[in-house]
Design a protein around this motif. Structure first.
Motif, short mmCIF file in Angstrom:
data_model
loop_
_atom_site.label_atom_id
_atom_site.label_comp_id
_atom_site.label_asym_id
_atom_site.label_seq_id
_atom_site.Cartn_x
_atom_site.Cartn_y
_atom_site.Cartn_z
N THR A 139 0.84 -1.19 0.00
CA THR A 139 0.00 0.00 0.00
C THR A 139 0.88 1.25 0.00
O THR A 139 2.06 1.20 0.37
CB THR A 139 -0.90 0.05 1.23
OG1 THR A 139 -0.08 0.18 2.42
CG2 THR A 139 -1.76 -1.21 1.34
N GLU A 147 0.69 3.75 1.96
CA GLU A 147 1.07 4.08 3.35
C GLU A 147 2.22 3.20 3.82
O GLU A 147 3.20 3.68 4.39
CB GLU A 147 -0.14 3.90 4.27
CG GLU A 147 0.15 4.25 5.72
CD GLU A 147 -1.06 4.10 6.62
OE1 GLU A 147 -0.94 4.42 7.82
OE2 GLU A 147 -2.13 3.65 6.13
N LEU A 152 5.91 3.91 2.45
CA LEU A 152 6.76 4.94 3.05
C LEU A 152 7.76 4.34 4.04
O LEU A 152 8.84 4.89 4.24
CB LEU A 152 5.88 5.99 3.75
CG LEU A 152 4.99 6.83 2.83
CD1 LEU A 152 4.11 7.77 3.65
CD2 LEU A 152 5.83 7.62 1.84
N ASP A 203 4.30 13.31 4.88
CA ASP A 203 3.34 12.85 3.87
C ASP A 203 4.04 12.31 2.62
O ASP A 203 3.50 12.38 1.51
CB ASP A 203 2.38 13.98 3.46
CG ASP A 203 1.62 14.55 4.64
OD1 ASP A 203 1.23 13.75 5.51
OD2 ASP A 203 1.42 15.77 4.70
N SER A 208 2.53 11.22 -3.78
CA SER A 208 3.62 11.12 -2.81
C SER A 208 4.57 10.01 -3.22
O SER A 208 4.29 9.21 -4.13
CB SER A 208 3.06 10.80 -1.42
OG SER A 208 2.59 9.46 -1.38
N GLY A 220 5.09 7.49 -1.46
CA GLY A 220 4.35 6.26 -1.15
C GLY A 220 3.52 5.82 -2.34
O GLY A 220 3.49 4.63 -2.69
N ASP A 221 2.84 6.77 -2.97
CA ASP A 221 2.04 6.46 -4.17
C ASP A 221 2.93 5.91 -5.29
O ASP A 221 2.56 4.95 -5.97
CB ASP A 221 1.34 7.72 -4.67
CG ASP A 221 0.32 8.27 -3.69
OD1 ASP A 221 -0.36 7.47 -3.03
OD2 ASP A 221 0.21 9.52 -3.59
#
Length: 337
Positions: A154, A156, A159, A212, A240, A242-243
């Protein structure tokens, strides 16, 4: 902590720890000889490296003067280099300049290409250009180096797999890009070797500026010594890190040492329109192509030339205390042969 790879004559360099002010370094070969070796066992070795980094700050370990010119890119070669396009404003300008609409899905599904990672340029190494007509451009970006990332992670959770943050000059040959894209198979010749900052930094070292999955600091670009851009790297970043990592890991695992780039940093102006040059009170640009795009949109024709032999590009971010955070990428263009 801050890590660098000194040029010791080997392909992968010698891993060293660098002080926060970039004044000194200490060798850590007893822990890991190269950065890739450290990344392969990051969870185990990072605490040992952090302890040495703290000792370096207190002058409690042998140290030598650090010189950015002695550095290779932190990973002189990597298992993977995937560059995204997190600043959709940049993509929108590229398409708008040639009269093309931006597909709505570009706001929800990142663009990404897989670049060559077998031979990165050093941060002070010249960029060799085979032909001026190829249209050489710099692209100033943020990049992260990951630990092992599982498939379908994911955004999140992704990260937590970021080991290090650094700068990148994603070199582009603009005039070769259109013909390559018409083949429908992506970039290759139009994307030569990239260069990364002398130093890579752990996210915790960035303090509140790292949040973030974005770096909220000002990136500065200089062309031939003149200020060209003063970009807010956190603003207008649609996706981000993360994305971006989750996007890259949708169908595959990512090996430790994978590098993920943000794409060209791009800011809108205060009214939400295309960014303006520094001379016009704007934030300027992280690549020449974007300035040319804005010139086409506003004046009907591009005025700023791409880079040529003898031109110089500098990319840098200063920490809140004024010290250079990653060191500088500073490269001169030279013709092959």
């Amino acid at each position: 902590m801050k890590l660098a790879s000194l040029n010791d004559g080997s392909r992968d360099g010698q891993l060293v720890l660098v002080s926060r002010d970039l004044a000194y370094y200490t060798q850590v070969s007893s822990i890991a000889r190269t950065l890739q070796m450290a990344l392969d066992r990051w969870d185990e070795l990072a605490p040992h490296l952090a302890a040495v980094a703290e000792s370096l700050e207190h002058g409690a370990v042998p140290r030598e003067r650090f010189h950015e010119h002695d550095c290779l890119s932190p990973l002189p070669r990597a298992y993977q280099w995937a560059d995204g396009s997190a600043y959709v404003n940049h993509v929108e300008l590229v398409r708008r300049a040639r009269g093309a609409e931006l597909p709505q899905r570009f706001w929800t599904d990142p663009l990404m290409y897989q670049g060559g990672s077998d031979c990165f340029l050093a941060p002070r190494q010249p960029i060799t250009l085979g032909d001026i007509a190829w249209g050489l451009d710099f692209e100033a970006e943020i990049a992260v180096i990951t630990t092992d990332v599982p498939m379908v992670v994911t955004a999140e959770a992704a990260l937590g797999h970021i080991a290090l943050v650094m700068l990148v000059n994603d070199v582009s040959l603009r005039n070769l890009i259109p013909e390559e894209l018409t083949k429908g198979f992506g970039f290759f010749q139009s994307k030569p070797s990239s260069a990364f900052s002398p130093v890579a930094v752990t996210p915790d070292e960035l303090g509140p500026a790292w949040r973030d999955g974005r770096l909220h600091l000002t990136l500065r670009t200089f062309v031939n010594g003149d200020p060209f851009g003063r970009l807010d790297a956190g603003k207008d970043m649609t996706f981000s890190f993360g994305d971006l990592i989750a996007h890259a890991a949708k169908t595959r695992n990512l090996a430790a040492g994978s590098i993920i780039g943000s794409g060209t940093i791009s800011n809108r102006d205060d009214q939400g329109g295309p960014g303006r040059p520094l001379a016009a009170g704007g934030r300027g640009y992280a690549c020449i192509a974007e300035q040319r795009m804005v010139e086409i949109i506003r004046h009907g024709a591009a005025e700023t030339p791409f880079m040529t032999a003898g031109d110089r590009i500098r990319i840098e971010i200063a920490a809140p205390d004024g010290h250079s955070l990653f060191g500088a990428i500073e490269q001169e263009i030279q013709l092959a042969g």
